[in-house]
Write a protein that holds these residues in place. Structure first.
Motif, PDB file in Angstrom:
ATOM      1  N   MET A 217       0.889  -1.115  -0.097  1.00  0.00           N
ATOM      2  CA  MET A 217      -0.067   0.073   0.061  1.00  0.00           C
ATOM      3  C   MET A 217       0.817   1.186   0.080  1.00  0.00           C
ATOM      4  O   MET A 217       0.375   2.269  -0.533  1.00  0.00           O
ATOM      5  CB  MET A 217      -0.771  -0.262   1.278  1.00  0.00           C
ATOM      6  N   ALA A 218       1.764   1.399   0.603  1.00  0.00           N
ATOM      7  CA  ALA A 218       2.759   2.543   1.078  1.00  0.00           C
ATOM      8  C   ALA A 218       3.264   2.608  -0.403  1.00  0.00           C
ATOM      9  O   ALA A 218       3.658   3.760  -0.851  1.00  0.00           O
ATOM     10  CB  ALA A 218       3.649   2.295   1.947  1.00  0.00           C
ATOM     11  N   PHE A 219       3.961   1.561  -1.012  1.00  0.00           N
ATOM     12  CA  PHE A 219       4.602   1.772  -2.230  1.00  0.00           C
ATOM     13  C   PHE A 219       3.766   2.255  -3.326  1.00  0.00           C
ATOM     14  O   PHE A 219       4.084   3.224  -4.081  1.00  0.00           O
ATOM     15  CB  PHE A 219       5.411   0.508  -2.714  1.00  0.00           C
ATOM     16  N   PHE A 220       2.325   1.701  -3.390  1.00  0.00           N
ATOM     17  CA  PHE A 220       1.598   2.121  -4.316  1.00  0.00           C
ATOM     18  C   PHE A 220       1.139   3.706  -4.245  1.00  0.00           C
ATOM     19  O   PHE A 220       1.162   4.432  -5.034  1.00  0.00           O
ATOM     20  CB  PHE A 220       0.165   1.262  -4.217  1.00  0.00           C
ATOM     21  N   GLY A 221       0.932   4.041  -2.781  1.00  0.00           N
ATOM     22  CA  GLY A 221       0.407   5.455  -2.605  1.00  0.00           C
ATOM     23  C   GLY A 221       1.573   6.437  -3.123  1.00  0.00           C
ATOM     24  O   GLY A 221       1.552   7.446  -3.673  1.00  0.00           O
ATOM     25  N   LEU A 222       2.693   6.161  -2.596  1.00  0.00           N
ATOM     26  CA  LEU A 222       4.094   7.000  -2.728  1.00  0.00           C
ATOM     27  C   LEU A 222       4.290   7.057  -4.130  1.00  0.00           C
ATOM     28  O   LEU A 222       4.474   8.468  -4.680  1.00  0.00           O
ATOM     29  CB  LEU A 222       5.007   6.853  -2.205  1.00  0.00           C
ATOM     30  N   GLN A 223       4.380   6.317  -4.747  1.00  0.00           N
ATOM     31  CA  GLN A 223       4.517   6.249  -6.361  1.00  0.00           C
ATOM     32  C   GLN A 223       3.407   6.975  -7.021  1.00  0.00           C
ATOM     33  O   GLN A 223       3.854   7.770  -8.188  1.00  0.00           O
ATOM     34  CB  GLN A 223       4.847   4.861  -7.043  1.00  0.00           C
ATOM     35  N   SER A 224       2.250   6.969  -6.479  1.00  0.00           N
ATOM     36  CA  SER A 224       1.107   7.559  -7.221  1.00  0.00           C
ATOM     37  C   SER A 224       1.106   8.943  -7.070  1.00  0.00           C
ATOM     38  O   SER A 224       0.962   9.846  -7.809  1.00  0.00           O
ATOM     39  CB  SER A 224      -0.233   7.107  -6.727  1.00  0.00           C
ATOM     40  N   LEU A 225       1.607   9.400  -5.719  1.00  0.00           N
ATOM     41  CA  LEU A 225       1.907  10.765  -5.526  1.00  0.00           C
ATOM     42  C   LEU A 225       2.981  11.408  -6.398  1.00  0.00           C
ATOM     43  O   LEU A 225       2.614  12.655  -6.730  1.00  0.00           O
ATOM     44  CB  LEU A 225       2.301  10.927  -4.008  1.00  0.00           C
ATOM     45  N   SER A 226       4.090  10.872  -6.662  1.00  0.00           N
ATOM     46  CA  SER A 226       4.963  11.262  -7.528  1.00  0.00           C
ATOM     47  C   SER A 226       4.436  11.338  -8.862  1.00  0.00           C
ATOM     48  O   SER A 226       4.750  12.532  -9.589  1.00  0.00           O
ATOM     49  CB  SER A 226       6.364  10.458  -7.458  1.00  0.00           C
ATOM     50  N   PHE A 227       3.826  10.507  -9.368  1.00  0.00           N
ATOM     51  CA  PHE A 227       3.015  10.657 -10.753  1.00  0.00           C
ATOM     52  C   PHE A 227       2.087  11.797 -10.965  1.00  0.00           C
ATOM     53  O   PHE A 227       2.092  12.539 -11.849  1.00  0.00           O
ATOM     54  CB  PHE A 227       2.322   9.368 -11.201  1.00  0.00           C
ATOM     55  N   TYR A 228       1.197  12.077  -9.902  1.00  0.00           N
ATOM     56  CA  TYR A 228       0.393  13.061 -10.029  1.00  0.00           C
ATOM     57  C   TYR A 228       0.739  14.349  -9.729  1.00  0.00           C
ATOM     58  O   TYR A 228       0.288  15.405 -10.352  1.00  0.00           O
ATOM     59  CB  TYR A 228      -0.867  12.763  -9.219  1.00  0.00           C
ATOM     60  N   ALA A 229       1.882  14.513  -8.834  1.00  0.00           N
ATOM     61  CA  ALA A 229       2.526  15.625  -8.951  1.00  0.00           C
ATOM     62  C   ALA A 229       3.142  15.951 -10.212  1.00  0.00           C
ATOM     63  O   ALA A 229       3.225  17.310 -10.761  1.00  0.00           O
ATOM     64  CB  ALA A 229       3.652  15.469  -7.892  1.00  0.00           C
ATOM     65  N   MET A 230       3.692  14.958 -10.749  1.00  0.00           N
ATOM     66  CA  MET A 230       4.144  15.411 -12.115  1.00  0.00           C
ATOM     67  C   MET A 230       3.286  15.982 -12.934  1.00  0.00           C
ATOM     68  O   MET A 230       3.334  16.853 -13.712  1.00  0.00           O
ATOM     69  CB  MET A 230       4.902  14.124 -12.846  1.00  0.00           C
ATOM     70  N   LEU A 231       1.983  15.157 -13.071  1.00  0.00           N
ATOM     71  CA  LEU A 231       0.863  15.528 -14.029  1.00  0.00           C
ATOM     72  C   LEU A 231       0.593  16.960 -13.697  1.00  0.00           C
ATOM     73  O   LEU A 231       0.203  17.339 -14.728  1.00  0.00           O
ATOM     74  CB  LEU A 231       0.048  14.374 -13.830  1.00  0.00           C
ATOM     75  N   THR A 232       0.248  17.226 -12.625  1.00  0.00           N
ATOM     76  CA  THR A 232      -0.167  18.491 -12.257  1.00  0.00           C
ATOM     77  C   THR A 232       0.946  19.752 -12.342  1.00  0.00           C
ATOM     78  O   THR A 232       0.668  20.989 -13.041  1.00  0.00           O
ATOM     79  CB  THR A 232      -0.730  18.662 -10.665  1.00  0.00           C
ATOM     80  N   TRP A 233       2.299  19.625 -11.965  1.00  0.00           N
ATOM     81  CA  TRP A 233       3.029  20.848 -11.692  1.00  0.00           C
ATOM     82  C   TRP A 233       4.129  20.777 -12.669  1.00  0.00           C
ATOM     83  O   TRP A 233       4.957  21.628 -12.903  1.00  0.00           O
ATOM     84  CB  TRP A 233       3.527  20.814 -10.400  1.00  0.00           C
ATOM     85  N   LEU A 234       4.533  19.498 -13.199  1.00  0.00           N
ATOM     86  CA  LEU A 234       5.831  19.614 -14.371  1.00  0.00           C
ATOM     87  C   LEU A 234       5.892  20.600 -15.470  1.00  0.00           C
ATOM     88  O   LEU A 234       6.991  21.451 -15.553  1.00  0.00           O
ATOM     89  CB  LEU A 234       6.043  18.382 -14.740  1.00  0.00           C
ATOM     90  N   PRO A 235       4.629  20.949 -15.961  1.00  0.00           N
ATOM     91  CA  PRO A 235       4.612  22.033 -16.877  1.00  0.00           C
ATOM     92  C   PRO A 235       5.068  23.330 -16.140  1.00  0.00           C
ATOM     93  O   PRO A 235       5.801  24.036 -16.722  1.00  0.00           O
ATOM     94  CB  PRO A 235       3.369  22.047 -17.324  1.00  0.00           C
ATOM     95  N   GLY A 236       4.397  23.527 -15.080  1.00  0.00           N
ATOM     96  CA  GLY A 236       4.891  24.692 -14.156  1.00  0.00           C
ATOM     97  C   GLY A 236       6.285  24.994 -13.935  1.00  0.00           C
ATOM     98  O   GLY A 236       6.992  26.080 -14.069  1.00  0.00           O
ATOM     99  N   VAL A 237       6.956  23.930 -13.723  1.00  0.00           N
ATOM    100  CA  VAL A 237       8.253  23.896 -13.243  1.00  0.00           C
ATOM    101  C   VAL A 237       9.089  23.969 -14.306  1.00  0.00           C
ATOM    102  O   VAL A 237      10.102  25.052 -14.422  1.00  0.00           O
ATOM    103  CB  VAL A 237       8.782  22.526 -12.568  1.00  0.00           C
ATOM    104  N   LEU A 238       8.788  23.597 -15.740  1.00  0.00           N
ATOM    105  CA  LEU A 238       9.549  23.778 -16.897  1.00  0.00           C
ATOM    106  C   LEU A 238       9.172  25.164 -17.244  1.00  0.00           C
ATOM    107  O   LEU A 238      10.312  25.659 -18.076  1.00  0.00           O
ATOM    108  CB  LEU A 238       9.153  22.744 -17.851  1.00  0.00           C
ATOM    109  N   GLU A 239       8.268  25.587 -17.026  1.00  0.00           N
ATOM    110  CA  GLU A 239       8.092  27.164 -17.691  1.00  0.00           C
ATOM    111  C   GLU A 239       8.726  27.887 -16.767  1.00  0.00           C
ATOM    112  O   GLU A 239       9.474  29.042 -17.383  1.00  0.00           O
ATOM    113  CB  GLU A 239       6.716  27.349 -17.698  1.00  0.00           C
ATOM    114  N   SER A 240       8.826  27.790 -15.512  1.00  0.00           N
ATOM    115  CA  SER A 240       9.267  28.767 -14.639  1.00  0.00           C
ATOM    116  C   SER A 240      10.655  28.838 -14.516  1.00  0.00           C
ATOM    117  O   SER A 240      11.317  29.768 -14.622  1.00  0.00           O
ATOM    118  CB  SER A 240       8.495  28.807 -13.226  1.00  0.00           C
ATOM    119  N   ASP A 241      11.232  27.750 -13.996  1.00  0.00           N
ATOM    120  CA  ASP A 241      12.673  27.477 -13.788  1.00  0.00           C
ATOM    121  C   ASP A 241      13.393  27.095 -15.184  1.00  0.00           C
ATOM    122  O   ASP A 241      14.697  27.378 -15.288  1.00  0.00           O
ATOM    123  CB  ASP A 241      12.881  26.207 -12.833  1.00  0.00           C
TER     124      ASP A 241
END
Length: 398
Positions: A217-241
């Motif tokens: 459960m922990a592995f599933f949840g933490l890898q999902s967190l990484s994926f959805y953080a990427m899906l939500t904010w990676l474009p913003g990081v790339l644009e800004s930084d």
């Protein structure tokens, strides 16, 4: 020599896998398509930014809240019929989103509830159909989900432009879902599985007290967190930084998301052959670590490389997590319970990731704190994965 009857038998044996892959193709696109057209939805429905943010967070919360009920539904209806009912609910939710502001919110809840049930039951159906060979089928379905996410993100704006309406563009996802509904219905006719009594309440919660199950459960949840953080904010990081244009940032996000499709075909069958999966956990975490460090230290040096590495890491971690659900459970029923627990806890954990990274960005006016947080999360993911990768099974009474 291969005879005509042998070839026909082979085709028939592959039909259930094809149906599951088609069903999986409907599990990410309907909500991944929302993010790219948020501004259009806001203009079309006169919604403020805060309300639009709720629309993007609803799917993960629904996944977490609905997933625990999937095994009970399967027990009452039968495994295949429960999937059929859930696909029908997805179709109803997509149609409901056409009904203005209320329909957008209600439809999102309904369709993601259906998606949550199919998410949970797909590994159990694969195991019921293919037994020990089910890892390859689970890999194909997770690859189909990755492709679905990429198609949803990549086609959202063109479909909205073609139809002249963001809501109408979202409604076009009804077409593949309708095709999946017909295919699953045909499979149900060939598999008249019977309903079974749902597990006793104590049996349903026992899995939450098992150490092996908790590590999965922990592995599933933490890898999902990484994926959805990427899906939500990676474009913003790339644009800004990194100084990347919004169009290129969206393309790099789609590239990162679609990498999971081919990896899902490779990782599960290979990982299933190993006695333990700790090495695969290391392999899945290393690219994500490199991407995060790159985005922290030199974001503008190689933005394409950082996006690809992030996609490699998250794209291999998800099919590995689904494979661990199979490998650590004893039978079809326990696979369903472990899948439900992992996805319920996992998606509720994952829902905190995009929110926390966004909050840190607002507080610090930058992405550094959020990226450091994701590195800490990755370290915890590695530890949980190494524990889940040990060759043990969930207790027989869980």
């Amino acid at each position: 020599m291969t005879t005509e009857s042998d070839r026909r038998a082979g085709v028939v044996a592959l039909l259930p896998a094809a149906v599951l892959v088609l069903a999986a193709l409907c599990l990410r696109g309907p909500f991944a398509a929302v993010g790219p057209v948020l501004d259009d939805l806001g203009d079309e429905l006169s919604l403020p930014t805060a309300a639009l943010a709720v629309v993007t967070s609803l799917p993960l919360i629904c996944f977490g809240l609905v997933s625990p009920f999937a095994p009970t539904l399967a027990g009452r209806l039968g495994l295949h019929r429960a999937v059929l009912a859930a696909v029908a609910v997805i179709l109803a939710g997509i149609a409901l989103r056409l009904a203005g502001v209320v329909g957008l919110f209600a439809g999102t809840v309904v369709l993601t509830g259906g998606i949550a049930v199919v998410n949970v039951l797909l590994p159990a159906v694969a195991r019921a159909e293919y037994g020990r060979r089910s890892a390859a089928v689970v890999g194909a379905t997770t690859g189909s989900m990755a492709l679905s996410a990429s198609l949803g993100a990549g086609l959202a704006q063109p479909l909205a432009d073609a139809t002249g309406s963001a809501l109408a563009g979202l409604a076009l996802w009804a077409l593949p879902v309708l095709a999946a509904l017909i295919a699953v219905a045909l499979l149900v006719r060939r598999r008249p599985d019977r309903a079974t009594p749902p597990p006793a309440p104590g049996r349903r919660t026992a899995i939450l007290r098992d150490r092996v199950a908790l590590s999965v459960m922990a592995f599933f949840g933490l890898q999902s967190l990484s994926f959805y953080a990427m899906l939500t904010w990676l474009p913003g990081v790339l644009e800004s930084d990194a100084g990347v244009s919004p169009v290129r940032a969206g393309v790099l996000l789609a590239v990162g998301a679609v990498i999971g499709a081919p990896l899902s075909l490779v990782v599960p069958p290979l990982a299933a052959r190993s006695r333990g999966q700790g090495g695969w956990v290391l392999v899945s975490c290393a690219p994500t670590a490199a991407a995060l460090v790159g985005l922290l230290v030199a974001p503008a040096a190689a933005p394409t490389l950082w996006a690809v590495l992030y996609g490699l890491g998250t794209g291999s971690a998800f099919p590995l997590a689904m494979t661990l659900v199979l490998l650590r459970s004893r039978d079809v029923a326990q696979t369903g319970r472990l899948s439900a627990a992992a996805q319920s806890v996992g998606y509720l954990v994952a829902a905190t990731g995009p929110f926390a990274v966004g909050l840190l960005h607002d507080v610090t006016d930058g992405w550094t704190a959020g990226l450091v947080l994701l590195l800490v999360v990755l370290a915890a993911q590695l530890a949980a994965g190494l524990a889940a990768g040990r060759p043990r099974l969930v207790r027989a009474d869980a």
